[in-house]
Design a protein around this motif. Structure first.
Motif, mmCIF file in Angstrom:
data_model
loop_
_atom_site.group_PDB
_atom_site.id
_atom_site.type_symbol
_atom_site.label_atom_id
_atom_site.label_comp_id
_atom_site.label_asym_id
_atom_site.label_seq_id
_atom_site.Cartn_x
_atom_site.Cartn_y
_atom_site.Cartn_z
ATOM 1 N N GLU A 280 -4.284 21.958 3.619
ATOM 2 C CA GLU A 280 -3.454 21.307 2.607
ATOM 3 C C GLU A 280 -3.714 19.813 2.611
ATOM 4 N N TYR A 281 -3.805 19.242 1.421
ATOM 5 C CA TYR A 281 -3.816 17.790 1.259
ATOM 6 C C TYR A 281 -2.641 17.426 0.383
ATOM 7 N N ASN A 282 -1.752 16.578 0.904
ATOM 8 C CA ASN A 282 -0.554 16.168 0.177
ATOM 9 C C ASN A 282 -0.443 14.653 0.166
ATOM 10 N N ILE A 283 0.055 14.111 -0.948
ATOM 11 C CA ILE A 283 0.334 12.687 -1.022
ATOM 12 C C ILE A 283 1.493 12.469 -1.989
ATOM 13 N N ASP A 284 2.554 11.835 -1.490
ATOM 14 C CA ASP A 284 3.806 11.775 -2.238
ATOM 15 C C ASP A 284 3.711 11.015 -3.554
ATOM 16 N N LYS A 285 2.869 9.993 -3.631
ATOM 17 C CA LYS A 285 2.788 9.173 -4.837
ATOM 18 C C LYS A 285 1.746 9.656 -5.844
ATOM 19 N N ARG A 286 0.865 10.576 -5.431
ATOM 20 C CA ARG A 286 -0.236 11.002 -6.302
ATOM 21 C C ARG A 286 -0.399 12.518 -6.244
ATOM 22 N N PRO A 287 0.566 13.256 -6.773
ATOM 23 C CA PRO A 287 0.495 14.723 -6.693
ATOM 24 C C PRO A 287 -0.722 15.321 -7.383
ATOM 25 N N LYS A 288 -1.317 14.610 -8.334
ATOM 26 C CA LYS A 288 -2.490 15.162 -9.027
ATOM 27 C C LYS A 288 -3.700 15.290 -8.094
ATOM 28 N N ASP A 289 -3.671 14.555 -6.979
ATOM 29 C CA ASP A 289 -4.770 14.631 -6.017
ATOM 30 C C ASP A 289 -4.570 15.732 -4.981
ATOM 31 N N GLU A 290 -3.423 16.354 -4.942
ATOM 32 C CA GLU A 290 -3.129 17.351 -3.923
ATOM 33 C C GLU A 290 -3.898 18.651 -4.190
ATOM 34 N N PHE A 291 -4.251 19.355 -3.108
ATOM 35 C CA PHE A 291 -4.865 20.671 -3.271
ATOM 36 C C PHE A 291 -4.716 21.467 -1.987
ATOM 37 N N THR A 292 -4.909 22.770 -2.084
ATOM 38 C CA THR A 292 -4.877 23.658 -0.923
ATOM 39 C C THR A 292 -6.113 24.546 -0.925
ATOM 40 N N LEU A 293 -6.510 24.973 0.264
ATOM 41 C CA LEU A 293 -7.578 25.944 0.449
ATOM 42 C C LEU A 293 -7.024 27.102 1.261
ATOM 43 N N SER A 294 -7.292 28.330 0.824
ATOM 44 C CA SER A 294 -6.914 29.525 1.577
ATOM 45 C C SER A 294 -8.183 30.323 1.858
ATOM 46 N N PHE A 295 -8.429 30.605 3.144
ATOM 47 C CA PHE A 295 -9.662 31.255 3.568
ATOM 48 C C PHE A 295 -9.413 32.732 3.848
ATOM 49 N N ASP A 296 -10.240 33.585 3.262
ATOM 50 C CA ASP A 296 -10.203 35.023 3.512
ATOM 51 C C ASP A 296 -11.556 35.410 4.113
ATOM 52 N N VAL B 95 0.839 -1.198 0.000
ATOM 53 C CA VAL B 95 0.000 0.000 0.000
ATOM 54 C C VAL B 95 0.876 1.251 0.000
ATOM 55 N N ARG B 96 1.879 1.259 0.862
ATOM 56 C CA ARG B 96 2.777 2.412 0.936
ATOM 57 C C ARG B 96 3.604 2.552 -0.337
ATOM 58 N N TRP B 97 4.108 1.447 -0.842
ATOM 59 C CA TRP B 97 4.982 1.484 -2.021
ATOM 60 C C TRP B 97 4.229 1.967 -3.255
ATOM 61 N N LEU B 98 2.979 1.513 -3.421
ATOM 62 C CA LEU B 98 2.217 1.853 -4.621
ATOM 63 C C LEU B 98 1.460 3.169 -4.498
ATOM 64 N N TYR B 99 0.977 3.468 -3.287
ATOM 65 C CA TYR B 99 0.110 4.632 -3.154
ATOM 66 C C TYR B 99 0.760 5.805 -2.449
ATOM 67 N N GLY B 100 1.564 5.546 -1.447
ATOM 68 C CA GLY B 100 2.206 6.631 -0.726
ATOM 69 C C GLY B 100 1.577 6.887 0.626
ATOM 70 N N SER B 101 1.938 8.008 1.229
ATOM 71 C CA SER B 101 1.513 8.337 2.589
ATOM 72 C C SER B 101 0.790 9.685 2.599
ATOM 73 N N PRO B 102 -0.549 9.693 2.673
ATOM 74 C CA PRO B 102 -1.300 10.957 2.652
ATOM 75 C C PRO B 102 -1.063 11.796 3.906
ATOM 76 N N GLN B 103 -1.141 13.109 3.747
ATOM 77 C CA GLN B 103 -1.016 14.030 4.864
ATOM 78 C C GLN B 103 -2.056 15.132 4.707
ATOM 79 N N GLU B 104 -2.717 15.485 5.816
ATOM 80 C CA GLU B 104 -3.648 16.605 5.836
ATOM 81 C C GLU B 104 -3.220 17.595 6.910
ATOM 82 N N VAL B 105 -3.347 18.882 6.599
ATOM 83 C CA VAL B 105 -3.022 19.936 7.553
ATOM 84 C C VAL B 105 -4.138 20.973 7.515
ATOM 85 N N SER B 106 -4.650 21.320 8.691
ATOM 86 C CA SER B 106 -5.635 22.386 8.825
ATOM 87 C C SER B 106 -5.078 23.409 9.804
ATOM 88 N N GLU B 107 -4.937 24.646 9.354
ATOM 89 C CA GLU B 107 -4.517 25.734 10.229
ATOM 90 C C GLU B 107 -5.727 26.613 10.491
#
Length: 255
Positions: A114-130, A88-100
Motif C-alpha cells: 500500500e502507498y498512502n498519502i493524506d494530502k494527495r489521494p490521487k497518488d495512492e495505490f495498492t498491489l495484491s499478489f496471487d 512541506v507537511r502542510w502542503l504535501y502531507g505525510s507519505p506511508q508505505e506498507v509491504s506485507e
C-alpha cells in the motif's frame, strides 16, 4: 522544494529510490540471488525500529520511521512513515508505505503493498499478489489492472528486505558482488541491478558505524548508494539518491 519532495517521497521513498529507472537491455544481466532455506531466512529477519533524518540538497525535510514487524512465523509487516516539517507537511502531507510479505521456499513473497498519502489521494495505490495464479492486481484511482508475475518479484518497498538478505548471504562482502532484483510498481515490472562495493565507515549522530556499501548500477544518470551495518542486523543506516553525480536526497540514521 515541495514538488521535489512530492516526486521523491512518492517514487523514491526508502528502497523505492532504487527503482527510478529501468535497466538497459544492452547491459549485462547479473544473477538473481539463490533461494535459501525457509528457516535460514526467518532467522535473518528480525523485528526492527529504524529512524532517519531526511535532507534534500542539505535542507532538512523531516524524518522517516521504518518498522519491520513479525506477523506470525514467516510473515511480516514492513512499514514506513515520513514526518515532513513545516510547509512541506502542510502542503504535501505525510507519505506511508506498507509491504506485507511471507517467506516461502526461502524467498520473500509479497502479499500486499500500500502507498498512502493524506494530502494527495490521487497518488495512492495498492498491489495484491496471487502467487498461485502468478498475478498481481493493482488498484489506483478506482481503476483495477491485473498483470502476470515472474517467478520471483518484490514490491518496491519490500525489495529492501530482499536486498538485505542477499547481502547477509554473501560470503565475502569486501569483494564486489552483483545481483538482480525484480520490482513491481503501479505500472511497471522492471529488473534492477545492485553491487556490493565493500566496507566503509559511516559518520552518524550516534557515532561511527562500519557498513557495507551497495549501489544501484543499472542507470547511467541516476543511482542510489546505501550502507547496511552488520552490527545492526544488516539494516540500512544511510541512503543517498544521486542524480548525474550530485547527491539530492539523503537519509541518515539518528538512533
Amino acid at each position: 522544494m515541495i514538488s521535489t519532495w512530492s516526486l521523491l517521497m512518492r517514487k523514491l521513498l526508502w528502497i523505492s529510490l532504487f527503482v527510478a529507472g529501468a535497466a538497459s537491455a544492452a547491459d549485462a544481466v547479473a544473477p538473481t540471488p539463490a533461494p535459501q532455506s525457509n528457516d535460514a531466512v526467518i532467522n535473518m529477519l528480525k523485528s526492527a525500529n529504524l529512524s532517519f533524518d531526511v535532507d534534500w540538497n542539505g535542507i532538512p525535510l523531516g524524518d522517516a520511521i521504518i518498522n519491520l514487524i513479525p506477523q506470525g512465523k514467516g510473515c511480516y509487516r514492513y512499514e514506513s512513515q515520513t514526518r515532513p516539517v513545516g510547509a512541506v507537511r502542510w502542503l504535501y502531507g505525510s507519505p506511508q508505505e506498507v509491504s506485507e510479505f511471507c517467506v516461502k521456499d526461502g524467498v520473500i513473497r509479497p502479499s500486499r503493498y500500500e502507498y498512502n498519502i493524506d494530502k494527495r489521494p490521487k497518488d495512492e495505490f495498492t498491489l495484491s499478489f496471487d502467487w498461485a495464479a502468478k498475478k498481481v492486481t493493482t488498484v489506483k484511482g478506482g481503476k483495477t489492472t491485473v498483470r502476470d508475475l515472474p517467478d520471483v518479484a518484490y514490491d518496491r518497498f519490500g525489495m529492501q528486505q530482499a536486498i538485505r538478505l542477499w547481502v547477509m548471504s554473501v560470503p565475502d562482502t569486501t569483494k564486489r558482488t552483483e545481483a538482480e532484483f525484480v520490482s513491481v510498481d503501479a505500472k511497471d515490472i522492471n529488473h534492477y541491478r545492485f553491487a556490493i562495493l565493500g566496507h566503509e565507515k559511516v559518520e552518524t549522530s550516534v557515532g561511527t558505524i562500519d557498513a557495507i556499501r551497495i549501489d544501484r548500477i543499472d542507470s547511467k544518470t541516476r543511482s542510489t548508494h546505501s550502507w547496511v551495518a552488520p552490527s545492526r542486523d544488516f539494516q540500512v543506516i544511510k541512503l543517498e539518491s544521486v542524480n548525474r553525480g550530485d547527491v539530492e536526497l539523503k537519509m541518515l540514521t539518528n538512533k
